[in-house]
Design a protein around this motif. Sequence first.
Motif, PDB file in Angstrom:
ATOM      1  N   PRO A  10       0.585  -1.220   0.021  1.00  0.00           N
ATOM      2  CA  PRO A  10      -0.052  -0.029  -0.011  1.00  0.00           C
ATOM      3  C   PRO A  10       1.221   1.244  -0.192  1.00  0.00           C
ATOM      4  CG  PRO A  10      -0.002  -1.040   2.414  1.00  0.00           C
ATOM      5  CD  PRO A  10       0.963  -1.390   1.558  1.00  0.00           C
ATOM      6  N   ARG A  11       2.294   1.286   0.195  1.00  0.00           N
ATOM      7  CA  ARG A  11       3.126   2.760   0.481  1.00  0.00           C
ATOM      8  C   ARG A  11       2.641   3.364  -0.738  1.00  0.00           C
ATOM      9  NH1 ARG A  11       8.244  -1.021   2.643  1.00  0.00           N
ATOM     10  NH2 ARG A  11       7.853  -1.695   1.052  1.00  0.00           N
ATOM     11  N   PRO A  12       3.722   2.944  -2.444  1.00  0.00           N
ATOM     12  CA  PRO A  12       2.765   3.658  -3.372  1.00  0.00           C
ATOM     13  C   PRO A  12       1.590   4.593  -3.906  1.00  0.00           C
ATOM     14  CG  PRO A  12       3.131   1.137  -3.714  1.00  0.00           C
ATOM     15  CD  PRO A  12       3.782   1.664  -2.489  1.00  0.00           C
ATOM     16  N   VAL A  13       0.617   3.013  -2.869  1.00  0.00           N
ATOM     17  CA  VAL A  13      -0.426   4.061  -3.041  1.00  0.00           C
ATOM     18  C   VAL A  13      -1.282   4.874  -2.388  1.00  0.00           C
ATOM     19  CG1 VAL A  13      -3.157   2.705  -3.298  1.00  0.00           C
ATOM     20  CG2 VAL A  13      -1.729   1.533  -3.694  1.00  0.00           C
ATOM     21  N   TYR A  14      -0.660   5.167  -1.358  1.00  0.00           N
ATOM     22  CA  TYR A  14      -0.703   5.522  -0.176  1.00  0.00           C
ATOM     23  C   TYR A  14      -0.202   7.433  -0.863  1.00  0.00           C
ATOM     24  CZ  TYR A  14      -1.128   8.272   4.766  1.00  0.00           C
ATOM     25  OH  TYR A  14      -1.105   9.320   5.067  1.00  0.00           O
ATOM     26  N   GLU A 147      -7.568   5.496 -10.445  1.00  0.00           N
ATOM     27  CA  GLU A 147      -6.975   3.490  -9.146  1.00  0.00           C
ATOM     28  C   GLU A 147      -7.580   3.527  -7.997  1.00  0.00           C
ATOM     29  OE1 GLU A 147      -3.470   2.935 -11.542  1.00  0.00           O
ATOM     30  OE2 GLU A 147      -4.385   2.767 -13.928  1.00  0.00           O
ATOM     31  N   LEU A 148      -7.035   4.859  -7.310  1.00  0.00           N
ATOM     32  CA  LEU A 148      -6.945   4.995  -6.075  1.00  0.00           C
ATOM     33  C   LEU A 148      -8.331   5.005  -5.124  1.00  0.00           C
ATOM     34  CD1 LEU A 148      -5.329   8.623  -5.742  1.00  0.00           C
ATOM     35  CD2 LEU A 148      -4.405   6.215  -5.189  1.00  0.00           C
ATOM     36  N   GLY A 149      -9.431   5.520  -6.031  1.00  0.00           N
ATOM     37  CA  GLY A 149     -10.547   4.437  -5.703  1.00  0.00           C
ATOM     38  C   GLY A 149     -10.744   3.485  -5.928  1.00  0.00           C
ATOM     39  N   GLU A 150     -10.691   2.749  -6.869  1.00  0.00           N
ATOM     40  CA  GLU A 150     -10.298   1.071  -7.207  1.00  0.00           C
ATOM     41  C   GLU A 150      -9.638   0.185  -5.732  1.00  0.00           C
ATOM     42  OE1 GLU A 150     -12.869  -0.915  -8.560  1.00  0.00           O
ATOM     43  OE2 GLU A 150     -13.368   0.643 -10.351  1.00  0.00           O
ATOM     44  N   PHE A 151      -8.818   0.683  -5.538  1.00  0.00           N
ATOM     45  CA  PHE A 151      -7.623   0.123  -3.897  1.00  0.00           C
ATOM     46  C   PHE A 151      -8.534   0.302  -2.963  1.00  0.00           C
ATOM     47  CE2 PHE A 151      -4.339   0.051  -0.787  1.00  0.00           C
ATOM     48  CZ  PHE A 151      -4.014  -0.816  -0.816  1.00  0.00           C
ATOM     49  N   ALA A 152      -9.004   1.648  -2.824  1.00  0.00           N
ATOM     50  CA  ALA A 152      -9.671   1.887  -1.850  1.00  0.00           C
ATOM     51  C   ALA A 152     -10.526   0.724  -1.626  1.00  0.00           C
ATOM     52  CB  ALA A 152     -10.195   3.659  -1.538  1.00  0.00           C
ATOM     53  N   LEU A 153     -11.589   1.279  -2.649  1.00  0.00           N
ATOM     54  CA  LEU A 153     -13.636   0.746  -2.170  1.00  0.00           C
ATOM     55  C   LEU A 153     -12.890  -1.057  -1.825  1.00  0.00           C
ATOM     56  CD1 LEU A 153     -16.022  -0.102  -2.659  1.00  0.00           C
ATOM     57  CD2 LEU A 153     -15.470  -0.444  -5.211  1.00  0.00           C
ATOM     58  N   ALA A 154     -11.393  -1.722  -2.676  1.00  0.00           N
ATOM     59  CA  ALA A 154     -11.295  -3.088  -2.348  1.00  0.00           C
ATOM     60  C   ALA A 154     -11.148  -3.167  -0.961  1.00  0.00           C
ATOM     61  CB  ALA A 154     -10.250  -3.736  -3.330  1.00  0.00           C
ATOM     62  N   ALA A 155     -10.612  -1.943  -0.283  1.00  0.00           N
ATOM     63  CA  ALA A 155     -10.092  -1.646   1.020  1.00  0.00           C
ATOM     64  C   ALA A 155     -10.572  -2.256   1.954  1.00  0.00           C
ATOM     65  CB  ALA A 155      -9.039  -1.057   2.049  1.00  0.00           C
ATOM     66  N   ALA A 156     -12.317  -0.985   1.662  1.00  0.00           N
ATOM     67  CA  ALA A 156     -13.024  -1.225   2.263  1.00  0.00           C
ATOM     68  C   ALA A 156     -14.553  -2.174   2.436  1.00  0.00           C
ATOM     69  CB  ALA A 156     -14.711  -0.055   1.756  1.00  0.00           C
ATOM     70  N   HIS A 157     -14.487  -3.401   1.272  1.00  0.00           N
ATOM     71  CA  HIS A 157     -15.369  -4.534   1.142  1.00  0.00           C
ATOM     72  C   HIS A 157     -14.688  -5.037   2.264  1.00  0.00           C
ATOM     73  CE1 HIS A 157     -18.148  -3.899  -2.074  1.00  0.00           C
ATOM     74  NE2 HIS A 157     -18.024  -3.194  -2.593  1.00  0.00           N
ATOM     75  N   ARG A 158     -13.060  -5.117   2.533  1.00  0.00           N
ATOM     76  CA  ARG A 158     -12.097  -6.259   2.932  1.00  0.00           C
ATOM     77  C   ARG A 158     -12.681  -5.657   4.556  1.00  0.00           C
ATOM     78  NH1 ARG A 158      -8.130  -5.782  -0.416  1.00  0.00           N
ATOM     79  NH2 ARG A 158      -7.015  -4.308   1.413  1.00  0.00           N
TER      80      ARG A 158
END
Length: 199
Positions: A10-14, A147-158
């Motif tokens: 998650p570091r580069p995404v953050y 792409e940030l939205g997709e990463f965050a959405l996957a984290a939200a679903h988890r």
Amino acid sequence: MDSTTPLPDPRPVYARATEQAAAVIAAVRPEQLAGPTPCREFDVRALLDHVVVVSLRLAAVGADGVPRAVDTATDGVPDDGWSAAYEEVRTRVIRAWESDERMAAPTRVPWGEMPGRAALSGFVMELVAHTWDLNEALGRPLVLDPELGEFALAAAHRALPEPERDPRRPFDAARPAPEGADANDRLAAWLGRRPLDRV
């Protein structure tokens, strides 16, 4: 992505999420600080304060894996100083989380203890969601990164696999996403947000 799939780093995404947040914060004008946001308990000023304070906590967690209380550190931020305040703290967070050891080490966050990789992914979700809140409050001056939205959405679903939420959780029950919604709008809907023009 299911629970057996390794989480991406998650570091580069953050880091990208902080760049996006910084761009939206830079668009805030002092006369907008008292305006509403989709996050009902916060006006724009309080949301900015929250983002900076959570970032300060995240920097502390990244340093040694232990959260520290930070009630507010932004009382002295002038109306035109939010961009500089966030720029300073986001740099501290990125530096605190740069080691590979922190990614694997047990990390305590408000929602439990987990490896640093999972904890930082949760903070990506929160930052991307609050960036959406702020962008909505300002009249959508930026097109948010899908792409940030997709990463965050996957984290939200988890983190929040069920659409109904316990009242003690910081997010409302999920709402249907508007037809044709992009990843950021779907994230907002999953976290119970609705655009200000639909409130």
